[in-house]
Design a protein around this motif. Structure first.
Motif, PDB file in Angstrom:
ATOM      1  N   ASP A 139       0.814  -1.220   0.000  1.00 22.90           N
ATOM      2  CA  ASP A 139       0.000   0.000   0.000  1.00 22.90           C
ATOM      3  C   ASP A 139       0.843   1.263   0.000  1.00 22.90           C
ATOM      4  O   ASP A 139       0.355   2.350   0.324  1.00 22.90           O
ATOM      5  CB  ASP A 139      -0.930   0.006   1.210  1.00 22.90           C
ATOM      6  N   ALA A 140       2.123   1.130  -0.360  1.00 20.48           N
ATOM      7  CA  ALA A 140       3.015   2.293  -0.374  1.00 20.48           C
ATOM      8  C   ALA A 140       2.486   3.358  -1.343  1.00 20.48           C
ATOM      9  O   ALA A 140       2.045   3.045  -2.456  1.00 20.48           O
ATOM     10  CB  ALA A 140       4.419   1.870  -0.771  1.00 20.48           C
ATOM     11  N   ALA A 141       2.538   4.612  -0.914  1.00 20.34           N
ATOM     12  CA  ALA A 141       2.048   5.699  -1.757  1.00 20.34           C
ATOM     13  C   ALA A 141       2.935   5.847  -2.981  1.00 20.34           C
ATOM     14  O   ALA A 141       4.165   5.710  -2.897  1.00 20.34           O
ATOM     15  CB  ALA A 141       2.026   7.001  -0.963  1.00 20.34           C
ATOM     16  N   PRO A 142       2.357   6.131  -4.145  1.00 23.72           N
ATOM     17  CA  PRO A 142       3.164   6.290  -5.365  1.00 23.72           C
ATOM     18  C   PRO A 142       3.973   7.573  -5.346  1.00 23.72           C
ATOM     19  O   PRO A 142       3.669   8.517  -4.608  1.00 23.72           O
ATOM     20  CB  PRO A 142       2.109   6.316  -6.477  1.00 23.72           C
ATOM     21  N   GLY A 143       5.014   7.594  -6.168  1.00 23.63           N
ATOM     22  CA  GLY A 143       5.846   8.785  -6.295  1.00 23.63           C
ATOM     23  C   GLY A 143       5.328   9.706  -7.369  1.00 23.63           C
ATOM     24  O   GLY A 143       4.142   9.709  -7.700  1.00 23.63           O
ATOM     25  N   LYS A 184       8.572  12.951  -4.217  1.00 25.80           N
ATOM     26  CA  LYS A 184       7.366  13.763  -4.020  1.00 25.80           C
ATOM     27  C   LYS A 184       7.261  14.117  -2.541  1.00 25.80           C
ATOM     28  O   LYS A 184       7.292  13.234  -1.685  1.00 25.80           O
ATOM     29  CB  LYS A 184       6.142  12.967  -4.476  1.00 25.80           C
ATOM     30  N   ARG A 185       7.150  15.391  -2.227  1.00 26.27           N
ATOM     31  CA  ARG A 185       7.120  15.806  -0.814  1.00 26.27           C
ATOM     32  C   ARG A 185       5.696  15.807  -0.273  1.00 26.27           C
ATOM     33  O   ARG A 185       4.760  16.288  -0.911  1.00 26.27           O
ATOM     34  CB  ARG A 185       7.730  17.194  -0.653  1.00 26.27           C
ATOM     35  N   ALA A 186       5.567  15.246   0.933  1.00 23.29           N
ATOM     36  CA  ALA A 186       4.311  15.282   1.679  1.00 23.29           C
ATOM     37  C   ALA A 186       4.653  15.673   3.114  1.00 23.29           C
ATOM     38  O   ALA A 186       5.827  15.781   3.482  1.00 23.29           O
ATOM     39  CB  ALA A 186       3.617  13.930   1.617  1.00 23.29           C
ATOM     40  N   TYR A 187       3.619  15.878   3.935  1.00 20.60           N
ATOM     41  CA  TYR A 187       3.857  16.316   5.310  1.00 20.60           C
ATOM     42  C   TYR A 187       3.036  15.485   6.285  1.00 20.60           C
ATOM     43  O   TYR A 187       1.890  15.115   5.997  1.00 20.60           O
ATOM     44  CB  TYR A 187       3.499  17.798   5.481  1.00 20.60           C
ATOM     45  N   GLN A 215      14.384  11.656   2.917  1.00 27.54           N
ATOM     46  CA  GLN A 215      13.389  11.182   3.872  1.00 27.54           C
ATOM     47  C   GLN A 215      12.243  10.483   3.161  1.00 27.54           C
ATOM     48  O   GLN A 215      11.798  10.902   2.101  1.00 27.54           O
ATOM     49  CB  GLN A 215      12.841  12.362   4.675  1.00 27.54           C
ATOM     50  N   GLY A 216      11.768   9.415   3.790  1.00 23.97           N
ATOM     51  CA  GLY A 216      10.699   8.637   3.187  1.00 23.97           C
ATOM     52  C   GLY A 216      11.229   7.466   2.391  1.00 23.97           C
ATOM     53  O   GLY A 216      10.508   6.503   2.138  1.00 23.97           O
ATOM     54  N   GLY A 217      12.493   7.524   1.985  1.00 25.03           N
ATOM     55  CA  GLY A 217      13.097   6.422   1.258  1.00 25.03           C
ATOM     56  C   GLY A 217      13.612   5.355   2.209  1.00 25.03           C
ATOM     57  O   GLY A 217      13.935   5.628   3.371  1.00 25.03           O
ATOM     58  N   VAL A 218      13.691   4.143   1.718  1.00 23.52           N
ATOM     59  CA  VAL A 218      14.161   3.020   2.532  1.00 23.52           C
ATOM     60  C   VAL A 218      15.592   3.240   2.992  1.00 23.52           C
ATOM     61  O   VAL A 218      15.979   2.851   4.104  1.00 23.52           O
ATOM     62  CB  VAL A 218      14.062   1.709   1.719  1.00 23.52           C
ATOM     63  N   PRO A 263       9.336   8.380  -2.764  1.00 24.24           N
ATOM     64  CA  PRO A 263      10.034   7.967  -3.984  1.00 24.24           C
ATOM     65  C   PRO A 263       9.110   7.163  -4.899  1.00 24.24           C
ATOM     66  O   PRO A 263       8.059   6.668  -4.468  1.00 24.24           O
ATOM     67  CB  PRO A 263      11.186   7.092  -3.462  1.00 24.24           C
ATOM     68  N   THR A 264       9.519   6.997  -6.138  1.00 25.89           N
ATOM     69  CA  THR A 264       8.776   6.118  -7.042  1.00 25.89           C
ATOM     70  C   THR A 264       8.964   4.672  -6.597  1.00 25.89           C
ATOM     71  O   THR A 264       9.866   4.348  -5.828  1.00 25.89           O
ATOM     72  CB  THR A 264       9.281   6.273  -8.485  1.00 25.89           C
TER      73      THR A 264
END
Length: 421
Positions: free
Chosen positions: A33-37, A72-75, A201-204, A89-90
């Motif tokens: 369910d990882a969010a897409p990039g 892609k930046r999110a908060y 940030q957000g990347g593995v 990330p993608t």
């Protein structure tokens, strides 16, 4: 593994592990369910032609033709006043980052020190909390230095990161990929920027790179330079960029506090002076003082406030309760949910509230924290009554009526999930 037999030597050949099976394993470890990039591609869509996609990815990664796409930046909420930026990330980038992390992790697990707990296999925040409690007893700690790093993930210097990584890993493919991830742009509101500092940030790969950075900058320095120079006993416990130090002697604590700022500045890091504190934390005497130096204070670490209290047998022990900031954050989240979903059925609201309460207990349900867990239920009940009353102005929700509803739709009772012996 070669990392065990050559612990003092740089490793120059690691990328050969990245074959088709290795990347396939990396793909299956990516959350479904990882969010897409920025490309909008989902994990399932990438898997529709998995073999072909992975073959092309291996070829581009090893030949140097791979281009790290902007994240892609999110908060997400950080505290009561600000949000924390994260990168998305993608899917392909997630897979490659996971594949590299699977190579680097066993290498650095040979290096990382036992008081480092963040984002390591088989380690958890509650193990860090247990370690902290044990060290406060064993090292006869009188003073605790609570340190807050200012925007650590945003300020890591790229050059220093590559140099620190190069002390152990000198494989060209791995080094090139890490450099590309550090320089990958950030996509936000239709524009791409290229920060000269910070980890993705957000990347593995980000938590591992951060652990490598702080292992070299902080952990090894503390063991090799700080502790030998101390006149008394000391300890440190770290979870990612969150750490505290304990000292038996005040002069040692003050000396380390003075040099810590200079140490971090050498590597582009800054201490948040407003949130960094040296607190008295000696075990209380019979009369309540901390070793004759006044009453002990409290400090926060990993979402808990730590303090001295008495056990059932009357002995002083280190206890913990939900920190006020985390308590407020939880209440704010529940309040917003109730406001936005007050017209759902009672059954749906009860199910969701109990889900949130059980999720809270899964982390904060520790021995000695029952009062705060009960307080949360009481505050949630008051919020629930408030928003139920607002959905039907003509039928006020007084306490008598609300208590009758609670008997039919009760809130989940508080649970102690993590017991301390």
């Amino acid at each position: 593994m070669a990392a065990e037999h050559h612990r003092q030597e740089p490793l120059t050949t690691l990328a050969h592990h990245m074959d088709l099976n290795w990347l396939a394993e990396a793909y299956w470890r990516v959350r479904r369910d990882a969010a897409p990039g920025i490309d909008g591609q989902t994990v399932a869509e990438y898997g529709e032609n998995l073999v072909g996609n992975l073959k092309g990815l291996i070829d581009r990664a090893k030949s140097g033709r791979y281009k790290a796409p902007p994240v892609k930046r999110a908060y997400v909420p950080k505290n009561d006043k600000e949000d924390r930026p994260i990168g998305l990330p993608t899917v392909e980038d997630k897979v490659l980052q996971r594949a590299v992390a699977m190579i680097l992790e066993p290498v650095y697990e040979q290096e990382f020190l036992p008081f480092s707990f963040g984002f390591r296999p088989g380690r958890s925040p509650h193990q860090a909390l247990d370690y902290l409690r044990e060290q406060c007893f064993e090292q006869k700690v009188q003073w605790v230095l609570e340190v807050d790093l200012r925007k650590f993930f945003d300020t890591v210097k790229h050059r220093e990161m590559r140099e620190l990584l190069g002390r152990r890993v000198q494989d060209g493919v791995i080094a090139r990929l890490v450099a590309k991830w550090l320089k990958a742009g950030v996509w936000e509101k239709g524009q791409v920027s290229y920060p000269e500092e910070g980890t993705p940030q957000g990347g593995v790969i980000s938590p591992l790179l951060s652990n490598i950075y702080l292992h070299e900058v902080l952990d090894k320095w503390f063991v090799e330079s700080v502790q030998p120079a101390c006149g008394g006993r000391s300890f440190m416990v770290r979870f990612a960029d969150d750490f505290v130090m304990g000292f038996e002697r005040l002069e040692d604590a003050c000396k380390v506090q003075r040099v810590l700022t200079k140490r971090f500045a050498r590597y582009g890091l800054k201490i948040n002076a407003e949130k960094t504190r040296l607190v008295r934390f000696g075990r209380p005497t019979r009369h309540g003082g901390a070793g004759g130096r006044g009453r002990p204070e409290t400090f926060d670490f990993l979402g808990f406030t730590h303090y001295w209290g008495k056990s059932r047998r009357g002995n002083y022990v280190v206890k913990k309760k939900t920190a006020k900031s985390r308590f407020r954050r939880t209440l704010r989240s529940i309040k917003e949910w109730l406001r936005d979903n007050r017209h759902l059925t009672m059954v749906k609201q009860q199910e969701k509230l109990n889900e949130k309460l059980r999720g809270h207990d899964a982390y904060f349900g520790v021995t000695g924290n029952s009062r705060m867990l009960g307080e949360l239920r009481w505050q949630v009940a008051k919020l629930w009554r408030k928003w139920l009353g607002r959905r039907n102005r003509g039928s006020p929700m007084n306490w008598e009526r609300f208590k009758a509803l609670l008997r039919v739709y009760p809130l989940a009772p508080a649970r102690v999930v993590h017991s301390v012996m």
